[in-house]
Design an enzyme around this catalytic site. Structure first.
Site, PDB file in Angstrom:
ATOM      1  N   GLY A 263       6.166  10.593 -43.751  1.00 10.64           N
ATOM      2  CA  GLY A 263       5.433  10.460 -42.462  1.00 10.64           C
ATOM      3  C   GLY A 263       6.321   9.959 -41.549  1.00 10.64           C
ATOM      4  O   GLY A 263       6.283  10.183 -40.278  1.00 10.64           O
ATOM      5  N   ALA A 264       7.233   8.961 -41.625  1.00 10.31           N
ATOM      6  CA  ALA A 264       8.053   8.346 -40.822  1.00 10.31           C
ATOM      7  C   ALA A 264       9.245   7.581 -41.409  1.00 10.31           C
ATOM      8  O   ALA A 264       9.199   7.363 -42.928  1.00 10.31           O
ATOM      9  CB  ALA A 264       7.193   7.561 -39.815  1.00 10.31           C
ATOM     10  N   MET A 265      10.017   7.338 -40.741  1.00  8.79           N
ATOM     11  CA  MET A 265      11.324   6.269 -41.360  1.00  8.79           C
ATOM     12  C   MET A 265      11.775   5.484 -40.596  1.00  8.79           C
ATOM     13  O   MET A 265      12.003   5.373 -39.211  1.00  8.79           O
ATOM     14  CB  MET A 265      12.523   7.274 -41.506  1.00  8.79           C
ATOM     15  CG  MET A 265      13.641   6.579 -42.280  1.00  8.79           C
ATOM     16  SD  MET A 265      13.340   5.934 -44.001  1.00  8.79           S
ATOM     17  CE  MET A 265      14.499   4.614 -43.812  1.00  8.79           C
ATOM     18  N   GLU A 266      11.976   4.032 -41.184  1.00 13.82           N
ATOM     19  CA  GLU A 266      12.272   2.736 -40.398  1.00 13.82           C
ATOM     20  C   GLU A 266      13.635   2.501 -39.850  1.00 13.82           C
ATOM     21  O   GLU A 266      14.007   1.455 -40.018  1.00 13.82           O
ATOM     22  CB  GLU A 266      11.683   1.630 -41.154  1.00 13.82           C
ATOM     23  CG  GLU A 266      12.430   1.447 -42.319  1.00 13.82           C
ATOM     24  CD  GLU A 266      11.922   2.081 -43.601  1.00 13.82           C
ATOM     25  OE1 GLU A 266      11.272   3.319 -43.508  1.00 13.82           O
ATOM     26  OE2 GLU A 266      12.329   1.490 -44.997  1.00 13.82           O
ATOM     27  N   ASN A 267      14.562   3.570 -39.665  1.00 11.23           N
ATOM     28  CA  ASN A 267      15.825   3.265 -39.449  1.00 11.23           C
ATOM     29  C   ASN A 267      15.983   2.272 -38.515  1.00 11.23           C
ATOM     30  O   ASN A 267      15.139   2.012 -37.364  1.00 11.23           O
ATOM     31  CB  ASN A 267      16.731   4.447 -38.719  1.00 11.23           C
ATOM     32  CG  ASN A 267      16.308   5.663 -39.550  1.00 11.23           C
ATOM     33  OD1 ASN A 267      16.527   5.917 -40.709  1.00 11.23           O
ATOM     34  ND2 ASN A 267      15.387   6.764 -38.852  1.00 11.23           N
ATOM     35  N   HIS A 299       3.440   0.221 -39.686  1.00 16.87           N
ATOM     36  CA  HIS A 299       4.230   0.261 -40.933  1.00 16.87           C
ATOM     37  C   HIS A 299       5.799   0.140 -40.656  1.00 16.87           C
ATOM     38  O   HIS A 299       6.352  -0.608 -41.121  1.00 16.87           O
ATOM     39  CB  HIS A 299       3.774   1.292 -41.683  1.00 16.87           C
ATOM     40  CG  HIS A 299       4.463   1.273 -43.143  1.00 16.87           C
ATOM     41  ND1 HIS A 299       3.728   0.885 -44.380  1.00 16.87           N
ATOM     42  CD2 HIS A 299       5.608   1.942 -43.476  1.00 16.87           C
ATOM     43  CE1 HIS A 299       4.757   0.877 -45.364  1.00 16.87           C
ATOM     44  NE2 HIS A 299       5.668   1.714 -44.788  1.00 16.87           N
ATOM     45  N   GLU A 300       6.025   1.334 -40.030  1.00 18.22           N
ATOM     46  CA  GLU A 300       7.692   1.511 -39.814  1.00 18.22           C
ATOM     47  C   GLU A 300       8.097   0.033 -38.931  1.00 18.22           C
ATOM     48  O   GLU A 300       9.089  -0.585 -39.242  1.00 18.22           O
ATOM     49  CB  GLU A 300       7.886   2.747 -38.974  1.00 18.22           C
ATOM     50  CG  GLU A 300       7.217   3.860 -39.682  1.00 18.22           C
ATOM     51  CD  GLU A 300       7.551   4.002 -41.065  1.00 18.22           C
ATOM     52  OE1 GLU A 300       8.914   3.412 -41.432  1.00 18.22           O
ATOM     53  OE2 GLU A 300       6.730   4.642 -41.867  1.00 18.22           O
ATOM     54  N   HIS A 303       8.621  -2.844 -41.192  1.00 16.87           N
ATOM     55  CA  HIS A 303       9.835  -2.996 -41.899  1.00 16.87           C
ATOM     56  C   HIS A 303      10.912  -3.527 -41.300  1.00 16.87           C
ATOM     57  O   HIS A 303      12.031  -3.813 -42.026  1.00 16.87           O
ATOM     58  CB  HIS A 303      10.371  -1.280 -42.050  1.00 16.87           C
ATOM     59  CG  HIS A 303       9.540  -0.754 -43.440  1.00 16.87           C
ATOM     60  ND1 HIS A 303       9.773  -1.197 -44.656  1.00 16.87           N
ATOM     61  CD2 HIS A 303       9.133   0.531 -43.682  1.00 16.87           C
ATOM     62  CE1 HIS A 303       9.118  -0.381 -45.635  1.00 16.87           C
ATOM     63  NE2 HIS A 303       8.615   0.618 -44.852  1.00 16.87           N
ATOM     64  N   GLU A 322       8.273  -1.768 -49.630  1.00 16.27           N
ATOM     65  CA  GLU A 322       7.104  -0.606 -49.493  1.00 16.27           C
ATOM     66  C   GLU A 322       5.808  -1.271 -49.907  1.00 16.27           C
ATOM     67  O   GLU A 322       4.619  -1.279 -49.025  1.00 16.27           O
ATOM     68  CB  GLU A 322       7.158   0.694 -50.383  1.00 16.27           C
ATOM     69  CG  GLU A 322       8.392   1.601 -49.871  1.00 16.27           C
ATOM     70  CD  GLU A 322       8.470   1.894 -48.317  1.00 16.27           C
ATOM     71  OE1 GLU A 322       7.566   1.588 -47.569  1.00 16.27           O
ATOM     72  OE2 GLU A 322       9.540   2.131 -47.974  1.00 16.27           O
TER      73      GLU A 322
HETATM   74  N1  HT7 Z   1      10.694   4.210 -46.088  1.00 16.73           N
HETATM   75  C1  HT7 Z   1      10.420   5.600 -45.796  1.00 16.73           C
HETATM   76  C2  HT7 Z   1      10.625   6.484 -46.788  1.00 16.73           C
HETATM   77  C3  HT7 Z   1      11.034   7.938 -46.364  1.00 16.73           C
HETATM   78  C4  HT7 Z   1      11.569   8.711 -47.361  1.00 16.73           C
HETATM   79  C5  HT7 Z   1      11.783   8.840 -48.522  1.00 16.73           C
HETATM   80  C6  HT7 Z   1      12.284  10.104 -49.199  1.00 16.73           C
HETATM   81  C7  HT7 Z   1      12.688  10.938 -48.276  1.00 16.73           C
HETATM   82  C8  HT7 Z   1      12.306  11.062 -46.899  1.00 16.73           C
HETATM   83  C9  HT7 Z   1      11.854  10.037 -46.477  1.00 16.73           C
HETATM   84  N2  HT7 Z   1      11.389   9.728 -45.206  1.00 16.73           N
HETATM   85  C10 HT7 Z   1      10.732   8.545 -45.293  1.00 16.73           C
HETATM   86  C11 HT7 Z   1       8.956   5.791 -45.063  1.00 16.73           C
HETATM   87  C12 HT7 Z   1       8.362   4.462 -45.334  1.00 16.73           C
HETATM   88  O1  HT7 Z   1       7.791   4.086 -46.322  1.00 16.73           O
HETATM   89  O2  HT7 Z   1       8.280   3.641 -44.340  1.00 16.73           O
HETATM   90 ZN    ZN Z   2       7.459   1.972 -45.870  1.00 17.74          ZN
END
Ligand code: HT7
Ligand code: ZN
Length: 876
Positions: A263-267, A299-300, A303, A322
């Site tokens: 879905g997304a990533m919390e960089n 959510h992101e 984080h 998580e």
């Molecule tokens: N923490 C993120 C997890 C995630 C991820 C894990 C494995 C491969 C690709 C990925 N993209 C994002 C997302 C989250 O839980 O907020």
């Molecule tokens: Zn998360």
């Protein structure tokens, strides 16, 4: 891959002090220079080498303190770099140069290109695909990042933290430098470069600092990012007000990309999103899309404190960030919308996704103790059950006790890579309680089953509940200890009021929470003047299955009178499930299905009760799903019989009083300009639920075709199209509507995904041919994860009769797809394969076909560790 065990955790031998990265971006030949300053940890053997992780890397240079490294001192392979003869105590610098090919990176892990945009995904182990590194979450360092790229195609150069500066770099190139002052693990690193449009705003934090907010999207899509920006500002405010968490950089950026594995990533400071969870407008997004965007943006963002400021010591602790962050986003959405309706949606999701996982071959504890492929542990158990475990801590300690524990957690562990033990200890210490039995929720897999019986002694005024808990065996865990199960309850009297017991014996009760801690417990409530109806596990306070043979009349009483709206929905569900299970059994035996009229009448009364919020009534009208019924049946399942039984019950309800549905459909039209608020969404949900029943009682596509023609927003349009396609797949009206929809949204891939999903979930045998046909459509792109999930994933996960064809063709099709996707994108392949996680609960003919299909995958050549891990666990 080998199996990694939690018990083997140990610190690194070397401490990483600083990271300086320079990227010279090129579509196929990107050069990465990593300058890393280390020192040997005190007490470590002076002969111990430095071992760095890599994954498919090509090293083109290696310096030690700026001098070329003697070849005898190191060994480099694509997946590791070992360096010997390093200083015993003083710091030293290693400079590594690697060359990578973003264009060829179809795994979407590490640095890749999507639609001309360079972007990274490093969680969990993607950073090692960029450079050799101690790629584990307990290695925290401060990063400086320099990015050099072609100015015309990449006017935008982004990384974590604050912008330091930039300038021209000759030959049509330019560079930018970023510095992130917060020590972070490599999985939170991000880089984005390309040509994107931006939506800008600002947020003033509680201490008065102004933060620049930027959401980057493809040019022309900026207006569709307005809702995401609004959700971001609301999230930032909420986190300050509820958790005291303030943002900590000068800038917060979100980039939307169209190829993304999750879905997304919390960089840190630079979230990267699947564009599906950023872009919305009334014409193209449903109410559900808006709700998802709000939840995932939150959510992101959340984080930043739960995940980034306090991170995980190792990947076994994934639920630390998580589970907690899902709990926080659930609470946020509950505060923004209707709490009860939100809770109903959460519990539906938990039961339909997590309960099956916990009951099948992929079951694992919220905190696993071993894994082969960490990518396969981003599961609904870690996320959603992890959230439920956090919620139970809040239930046990109360709002203030929970807040005290969270405050201590941030105070004690800010800047740490922490464990679940650290987390739980904060709640214990802040409240002076012992949560050791409670902690079994982290280590014991499986959904507890609580069996209950009750009795009432009129003469004594005693009401007695006998409770027994059983935790089913799961892979690797045969026997389990009794858990601490907090059950919210109420004793309802005939007039709808609640009994206030004089004394309670046999269990600890705090407020309205009964603490079940023993395997068996008998609880007596005294001073009860008339027989009460017990409403148990209110708000789904514990993620358990209840076996409680309550009379239909009692359940109907709760459904009509409980002042807890969630409990009312749950009672309806408990009333419906036995009817649906009985109907499935009858249908299997070829016998006529009878429906409990109490169910139909209660449903209809609630649907028509104008004192209740429409969104709740819409939830009430949605009967338990085919997969809910399958789960309740448990084994030897025939999806066709389940559907036939459910259809019969649905038809009974639809025909009981069609005028009610006609009135609901007519009476809940939303007037004026579209707004995505929860109240308006509730009216649309109720109206569309009524439309679905009307189509059944009426038996013609007329209502849905009219609704399709009249719809002025995507919620109504897609709801009408779903009714047409699912109820009248062969009607000319349906063909016309499907084509009109396709033509209108042909250049919006996210809407075309809805077109794929609606068609891939048309029930019955014909689905497979339809899916295969759609895969040939020019709109399908087998290398885009959203397209694959919308068509193939939705078919396998959400079309029980179409996928589980008795001839096994659905499974063989999926096996072929998995083998085709795996070499390009193993994470995507492994995730879609989990759609078969309940295969053992199928009747014999189907389960034989399923086993053979799984075996054919297992026999595939050069399987990824992602897919082989899943398939082997499923076959074990
Ligand atoms: N923490 C993120 C997890 C995630 C991820 C894990 C494995 C491969 C690709 C990925 N993209 C994002 C997302 C989250 O839980 O907020
Ligand atoms: Zn998360």
């Amino acid at each position: 891959g080998q199996i990694i065990h939690l018990a083997d955790y140990r610190q690194t031998d070397f401490v990483l002090e600083r990271v300086d990265l320079t990227f010279e971006l090129d579509p196929t030949e990107t050069k990465v220079e990593a300058r890393l300053i280390f020192h040997r940890r005190e007490g470590v053997d002076p002969a111990a080498p430095l071992v760095l992780d890599g994954d498919e890397l090509v090293m083109t240079g290696l310096l030690f303190d700026q001098m070329e490294m003697d070849a005898a001192r190191y060994d480099a392979s694509p997946d590791s770099l070992t360096i010997r003869d390093l200083p015993a105590t003083e710091p030293f610098e290693i400079t590594i140069t690697t060359q990578i090919n973003p264009e060829a990176n179809t795994q979407l892990m590490g640095l890749y290109r999507t639609n001309g945009i360079y972007c990274t995904q490093c969680e969990a182990e993607g950073f090692r695909r960029i450079t050799y590194f101690p790629d584990r979450p307990d290695v925290l360092a401060v990063y400086t990042v320099n990015i050099i790229a072609d100015k015309a195609s990449c006017p935008l150069l982004l990384s974590n933290g604050n912008f330091l500066g930039g300038a021209g770099y000759g030959e049509g190139k330019h560079f930018a430098a970023w510095f992130d002052p917060h020590p972070k693990p490599s999985y939170l690193f991000a880089l984005v470069a390309g040509d994107l449009g931006v939506v800008e705003d600002t947020f003033t934090t509680m201490s008065g600092r102004e933060v620049a907010l930027k959401i980057y999207v493809e040019h022309g899509k900026e207006p569709r990012a307005a809702y995401a920006m609004d959700a971001l500002k609301r999230s930032m405010k909420w986190d300050e007000e509820v958790f005291g968490c303030e943002y900590d950089l000068d800038i917060f950026m979100i980039v939307a990309v169209s190829d993304f594995n999750m879905g997304a990533m919390e960089n840190k400071g630079l979230n990267v999103f699947n564009d599906k969870y950023v872009l919305a407008d009334p014409e193209t997004a449903t109410d559900q899309d808006y709700a998802n965007i709000e939840a995932i943006i939150a959510h992101e963002y959340f984080h930043n404190w739960t995940g980034n400021r306090v991170t995980c010591r190792d990947w076994f602790q994934l639920c630390l960030k998580e589970g907690l962050t899902v709990y926080r986003d659930h609470e946020f959405s509950a505060d923004q919308r209707s709490r009860a309706v939100k809770r109903i949606a959460e519990v539906r999701h938990l039961k339909s996704e997590q309960f099956p996982e916990d009951a099948g071959p992929l079951a694992h504890p919220v905190r696993p103790t071993k894994y082969r492929e960490i990518n396969n542990f981003y599961t609904t158990t870690v996320y959603e059950k992890g959230s439920e475990v956090t919620r139970m801590i809040a239930t046990i300690l109360g709002r203030d006790g929970f807040k005290k524990g969270m405050d201590l957690y941030f105070e004690r562990h800010d800047g740490d890579a922490a464990t679940i033990e650290d987390f739980v200890k904060c709640f214990e210490d802040a409240n002076g309680v012992d949560l050791s039995q409670f902690s079994l929720w982290y280590s014991q897999a499986g959904t507890p089953l609580v069996s209950i019986s009750s009795s009432y002694d009129q003469a004594k005024g005693d009401f007695t509940l006998s409770l027994e808990q059983m935790i089913p065996p799961t892979p690797g865990q045969a026997a389990k200890d009794p858990m601490h199960i907090p059950l919210r309850f109420g004793l309802l009297l005939a007039d709808g009021s609640e009994a206030a017991p004089g004394a309670i014996n046999g269990a600890e009760v705090t407020g309205d929470v009964l603490h079940l801690k023993e395997r068996r417990q008998t609880v007596t409530f005294s001073g009860i003047a008339s027989r009460p109806v017990v409403s148990l596990n209110r708000g789904f306070s514990a993620p358990v299955n209840l076996h409680f043979e309550q009379a239909s009349a009692d359940l109907a009483h709760i459904a009509r009178h409980d002042d807890d709206l969630f409990a009312r929905w749950q009672a309806l569900n408990d009333l419906a499930l036995p009817s649906l299970v009985a109907a499935a059994r009858k249908a299997r035996a070829g016998e006529p299905v009878e429906t409990n009229p109490v169910l139909a009448d209660t449903l209809i009364a609630i649907a028509g009760d104008e004192t209740l919020e429409p969104a709740f009534r819409a939830q009430a009208l949605a009967l338990p799903s085919e997969s809910d019924i399958a789960r309740e049946l448990g084994s030897n399942n025939d999806p066709d019989a389940i559907r036939a039984g459910r259809e019969a019950v649905l038809a009974f309800v639809a025909n009981r009083d069609p005028a009610v549905f006609t009135a609901l459909f007519a009476g809940h039209r939303t007037e004026g300009a579209f707004t995505p608020d929860a109240a308006s969404a509730g009216h649309r949900a109720l109206r569309n639920a009524a439309l679905a029943y009307l189509a059944v009682s009426d038996g013609t596509p007329a209502h849905a075709a009219d609704a399709f023609a009249a719809a002025d927003n995507m919620t109504d349009l897609s709801a009408a199209l779903t009714v047409l396609a699912h109820r009248f797949p062969d009607a000319p009206e349906t063909a016309k509507a499907l084509e009109a929809f396709r033509a209108r949204f042909a250049d919006n891939a996210l809407v075309i995904d809805k077109w794929f999903s609606i068609q891939s979930t048309i029930p019955g045998e014909g689905a497979l041919a339809r899916v295969k046909g759609l895969m040939e459509s020019p709109h399908f792109n087998k290398s885009n994860p959203n397209r694959v999930r919308a068509l193939v994933g939705t078919f396998a996960f959400s079309n029980p009769t179409g996928f589980n064809r008795a001839d096994g063709e659905g499974y063989r099709f999926l096996a072929g797809q998995i083998l085709e996707i795996d070499p390009k994108n193993p994470q995507l392949a492994a995730r879609i394969l989990t759609s078969m996680r309940s295969w053992r609960a199928l009747e014999e003919v189907r389960s034989d076909h399923a086993r053979n299909a799984l075996r054919s995958i297992a026999a595939g050549e050069k399987l990824s560790s992602d897919v082989s891990d899943i398939v082997e666990r499923m076959l074990k």
